[in-house]
Design a protein around this motif. Structure first.
Motif, PDB file in Angstrom:
ATOM      1  N   ALA A  29     -25.032 -24.022   9.971  1.00 51.26           N
ATOM      2  CA  ALA A  29     -23.572 -24.097   9.967  1.00 51.26           C
ATOM      3  C   ALA A  29     -23.096 -25.214   9.049  1.00 51.26           C
ATOM      4  N   TYR A  30     -22.019 -24.942   8.318  1.00 56.67           N
ATOM      5  CA  TYR A  30     -21.457 -25.932   7.404  1.00 56.67           C
ATOM      6  C   TYR A  30     -20.896 -27.106   8.204  1.00 56.67           C
ATOM      7  N   VAL A  31     -21.271 -28.309   7.816  1.00 58.27           N
ATOM      8  CA  VAL A  31     -20.807 -29.528   8.495  1.00 58.27           C
ATOM      9  C   VAL A  31     -19.890 -30.290   7.547  1.00 58.27           C
ATOM     10  N   PRO A  32     -18.591 -30.416   7.868  1.00 55.89           N
ATOM     11  CA  PRO A  32     -17.675 -31.153   6.987  1.00 55.89           C
ATOM     12  C   PRO A  32     -18.007 -32.641   6.973  1.00 55.89           C
ATOM     13  N   GLY A  33     -17.411 -33.348   6.018  1.00 56.26           N
ATOM     14  CA  GLY A  33     -17.590 -34.786   5.946  1.00 56.26           C
ATOM     15  C   GLY A  33     -17.015 -35.483   7.167  1.00 56.26           C
ATOM     16  N   LYS A  34     -17.593 -36.623   7.522  1.00 55.64           N
ATOM     17  CA  LYS A  34     -17.099 -37.393   8.656  1.00 55.64           C
ATOM     18  C   LYS A  34     -15.660 -37.829   8.400  1.00 55.64           C
ATOM     19  N   SER A  35     -14.924 -38.066   9.485  1.00 61.28           N
ATOM     20  CA  SER A  35     -13.520 -38.444   9.331  1.00 61.28           C
ATOM     21  C   SER A  35     -13.091 -39.547  10.294  1.00 61.28           C
ATOM     22  N   LYS A  36     -14.065 -40.217  10.923  1.00 59.44           N
ATOM     23  CA  LYS A  36     -13.711 -41.258  11.889  1.00 59.44           C
ATOM     24  C   LYS A  36     -14.446 -42.551  11.577  1.00 59.44           C
ATOM     25  N   ALA A  37     -13.747 -43.660  11.856  1.00 59.93           N
ATOM     26  CA  ALA A  37     -14.324 -44.991  11.711  1.00 59.93           C
ATOM     27  C   ALA A  37     -14.455 -45.615  13.099  1.00 59.93           C
ATOM     28  N   PRO A  38     -15.251 -46.669  13.231  1.00 65.39           N
ATOM     29  CA  PRO A  38     -15.358 -47.346  14.518  1.00 65.39           C
ATOM     30  C   PRO A  38     -13.995 -47.871  14.977  1.00 65.39           C
ATOM     31  N   PRO A  39     -13.791 -47.982  16.284  1.00 68.02           N
ATOM     32  CA  PRO A  39     -12.500 -48.483  16.791  1.00 68.02           C
ATOM     33  C   PRO A  39     -12.167 -49.862  16.216  1.00 68.02           C
ATOM     34  N   GLY A  40     -10.905 -50.033  15.861  1.00 71.99           N
ATOM     35  CA  GLY A  40     -10.443 -51.321  15.373  1.00 71.99           C
ATOM     36  C   GLY A  40     -10.698 -51.575  13.906  1.00 71.99           C
ATOM     37  N   VAL A  41     -11.278 -50.611  13.200  1.00 79.09           N
ATOM     38  CA  VAL A  41     -11.581 -50.772  11.783  1.00 79.09           C
ATOM     39  C   VAL A  41     -10.703 -49.809  10.979  1.00 79.09           C
ATOM     40  N   LYS A  42     -10.101 -50.283   9.897  1.00 81.72           N
ATOM     41  CA  LYS A  42      -9.266 -49.413   9.076  1.00 81.72           C
ATOM     42  C   LYS A  42     -10.113 -48.339   8.407  1.00 81.72           C
ATOM     43  N   LEU A  43      -9.633 -47.103   8.474  1.00 82.96           N
ATOM     44  CA  LEU A  43     -10.381 -45.967   7.947  1.00 82.96           C
ATOM     45  C   LEU A  43     -10.052 -45.715   6.479  1.00 82.96           C
ATOM     46  N   TYR A  44     -11.119 -45.587   5.666  1.00 84.07           N
ATOM     47  CA  TYR A  44     -11.008 -45.093   4.295  1.00 84.07           C
ATOM     48  C   TYR A  44     -11.888 -43.840   4.227  1.00 84.07           C
ATOM     49  N   LYS A  45     -11.271 -42.675   4.375  1.00 82.90           N
ATOM     50  CA  LYS A  45     -12.031 -41.423   4.375  1.00 82.90           C
ATOM     51  C   LYS A  45     -12.239 -40.947   2.946  1.00 82.90           C
ATOM     52  N   LEU A  46     -13.460 -41.064   2.472  1.00 81.75           N
ATOM     53  CA  LEU A  46     -13.804 -40.692   1.100  1.00 81.75           C
ATOM     54  C   LEU A  46     -14.968 -39.705   1.114  1.00 81.75           C
ATOM     55  N   SER A  47     -14.938 -38.789   2.068  1.00 85.89           N
ATOM     56  CA  SER A  47     -16.066 -37.886   2.287  1.00 85.89           C
ATOM     57  C   SER A  47     -15.768 -36.431   1.974  1.00 85.89           C
ATOM     58  N   SER A  48     -14.511 -36.082   1.656  1.00 84.36           N
ATOM     59  CA  SER A  48     -14.158 -34.660   1.529  1.00 84.36           C
ATOM     60  C   SER A  48     -13.442 -34.312   0.235  1.00 84.36           C
ATOM     61  N   ASN A  49     -13.459 -35.204  -0.746  1.00 81.78           N
ATOM     62  CA  ASN A  49     -12.861 -34.942  -2.062  1.00 81.78           C
ATOM     63  C   ASN A  49     -11.380 -34.587  -1.990  1.00 81.78           C
ATOM     64  N   GLU A  50     -10.675 -35.247  -1.065  1.00 83.69           N
ATOM     65  CA  GLU A  50      -9.235 -35.057  -0.940  1.00 83.69           C
ATOM     66  C   GLU A  50      -8.514 -35.997  -1.906  1.00 83.69           C
ATOM     67  N   THR A  51      -7.342 -35.584  -2.378  1.00 83.85           N
ATOM     68  CA  THR A  51      -6.599 -36.424  -3.308  1.00 83.85           C
ATOM     69  C   THR A  51      -5.911 -37.566  -2.580  1.00 83.85           C
ATOM     70  N   PRO A  52      -5.999 -38.790  -3.083  1.00 86.72           N
ATOM     71  CA  PRO A  52      -5.326 -39.909  -2.425  1.00 86.72           C
ATOM     72  C   PRO A  52      -3.812 -39.884  -2.588  1.00 86.72           C
ATOM     73  N   LEU A  53      -3.294 -39.081  -3.527  1.00 86.83           N
ATOM     74  CA  LEU A  53      -1.854 -39.014  -3.738  1.00 86.83           C
ATOM     75  C   LEU A  53      -1.154 -38.059  -2.779  1.00 86.83           C
ATOM     76  N   GLY A  54      -1.920 -37.236  -2.057  1.00 86.73           N
ATOM     77  CA  GLY A  54      -1.304 -36.266  -1.167  1.00 86.73           C
ATOM     78  C   GLY A  54      -0.633 -35.142  -1.939  1.00 86.73           C
TER      79      GLY A  54
END
Length: 398
Positions: free
Chosen positions: A47-72
């Motif tokens: 089964a296809y497993v997408p990139g992770k999308s969670k960071a540990p609690p209390g840490v700011k998340l920078y999700k750079l695992s799915s090739n999404e555009t930062p500009l939205g």
């Protein structure tokens, strides 16, 4: 109707059947299976497993695992999406006419030769469903997109892997993998996850070496990011051949990954086949509206392109300066290779970065266990990656 009889006509029992039972019980009991059994090849699918999308609690998340555009997405696409909320009780246009015409107008295409789908993933799967079956083979490159193998196996066919050269598609290796049973060849150009591409002359040479009954599928999900003169997305080949299709997506530079919008340009025969087997309403109304607005907002697309061009160079050079091997990329991501040393391998780097809220993509599923894929993010995210990788390589621990 008055005078009509409502009694059931008598059915003559078939040989071996019990009186009054038109079906043979023996036939119903012929299988020894105790539950439904999927078609051969299905259980071979990972089964296809997408990139992770969670960071540990209390840490700011920078999700750079799915090739999404930062500009939205385009503000115009957001407005069109919100405006469509007034008609959610209505079925969408089953032919996605407005979206096909907007795409055709942007690229100078015939809208009748465009098919839209719930992401290019759906279109790739439909191609497998339409042109593959048991005994057939589908060919793709060694580190090609995982969806190709999934679609081939789901159709009951056999996946065939062509070796790459320097993490790039090798046209000669692809042609060498062709057999009398080959029905489809998938080429991601640019390729995900390597970021490399096949020049147009090589693509034409590959196509010329294929039998006319083999469908060449050019997956150009990252085409908008490429600015090399020897690259072409595949529209030219589709225009002149009966056995080539090109797929594209709105998930990357257009920033509409959540809405799942993909499109295909192909010969009339292939388009006719796909329209026969796709769902009658495979595109939802808000997605169609947002897609029309996005494809016509050239200014927003240009901003996304300029951001990527700037930071792709900065990140490639900055990561190399840290001593990491970086595969040259023309997409919105880079592939990082880590030293084969205890405590400094890719899984170690992934654990360290995750602890700091930086989420990259592991590459074991692509046969690259000591590499991570990094999406080009915002300026803040990119700078955080460089700083934390520097700390990691200097001996930092998660």
């Amino acid at each position: 109707m008055p005078g009509a009889s409502h009694s059931r006509p008598k059915t003559k029992p078939s040989a071996g059947a019990s009186p009054g039972r038109p079906f043979q019980k023996a036939a119903l009991m012929s299988s020894s299976a105790t539950r439904p059994v999927p078609r051969p090849g299905t259980l071979q699918i990972d089964a296809y497993v997408p990139g992770k999308s969670k960071a540990p609690p209390g840490v700011k998340l920078y999700k750079l695992s799915s090739n999404e555009t930062p500009l939205g997405p385009s503000p115009k696409a957001i407005a069109a999406f919100k405006a469509s909320a007034d008609g959610l009780e209505l079925y969408p246009d089953g032919s996605s006419t407005a979206l096909r015409e907007a795409i055709a107008g942007r690229y100078g295409l015939d809208p009748k030769r465009i098919v839209c789908g719930a992401g290019s993933d759906e279109l790739l799967s439909l191609l497998c469903q339409a042109y593959l079956g048991p005994g057939d083979e589908g060919v793709f490159s060694q580190h090609g997109f995982l969806v190709y193998k999934i679609g081939i196996l789901a159709a009951g066919a056999t996946p065939v892997v062509a070796k790459e050269k320097n993490l790039s598609t090798d046209a000669d290796a692809v042609l060498a993998a062709i057999t009398p049973r080959t029905k489809i060849v998938f080429i991601a150009n640019p390729n995900n996850p390597t970021g490399t591409y096949l020049p147009f002359d090589e693509m034409k040479r590959l196509h010329a070496g294929l039998r006319p009954d083999i469908l060449l599928v050019l997956d150009a999900a990252y085409a908008e990011y490429v600015r090399h003169n020897d690259y072409a997305s595949g529209l030219e080949l589709v225009a002149s051949a009966e056995n080539v299709v090109m797929t594209r997506t709105f998930s990357k530079i257009h920033g509409l990954a959540s809405l799942r919008i993909g499109w295909l340009y192909g010969p009339e025969g292939v388009v006719d086949v796909l329209n026969r087997i796709r769902g009658p309403f495979n595109m939802n109304g808000p997605a169609i509206a947002a897609g029309v607005a996005a494809i016509t907002d050239r200014d927003h697309e240009e901003k996304a392109l300029q951001h990527n061009e700037k930071w792709l160079q900065v990140m490639s050079e900055g990561l190399a300066a840290l001593g990491l091997e970086v595969t040259p990329s023309v997409g919105n991501f880079v592939l990082l290779h880590f030293p084969d040393q205890d405590g400094r391998r890719a899984p170690d780097a992934d654990a360290y970065l995750t602890s700091k809220g930086i989420i990259l993509r592991r590459m074991e599923a692509y046969g690259l266990p000591n590499a991570l894929r990094l999406t080009i993010g915002s300026a803040e995210a990119n700078e955080a990656v460089l700083a934390q990788l520097k700390a990691f390589l200097a001996g930092g621990k998660a």
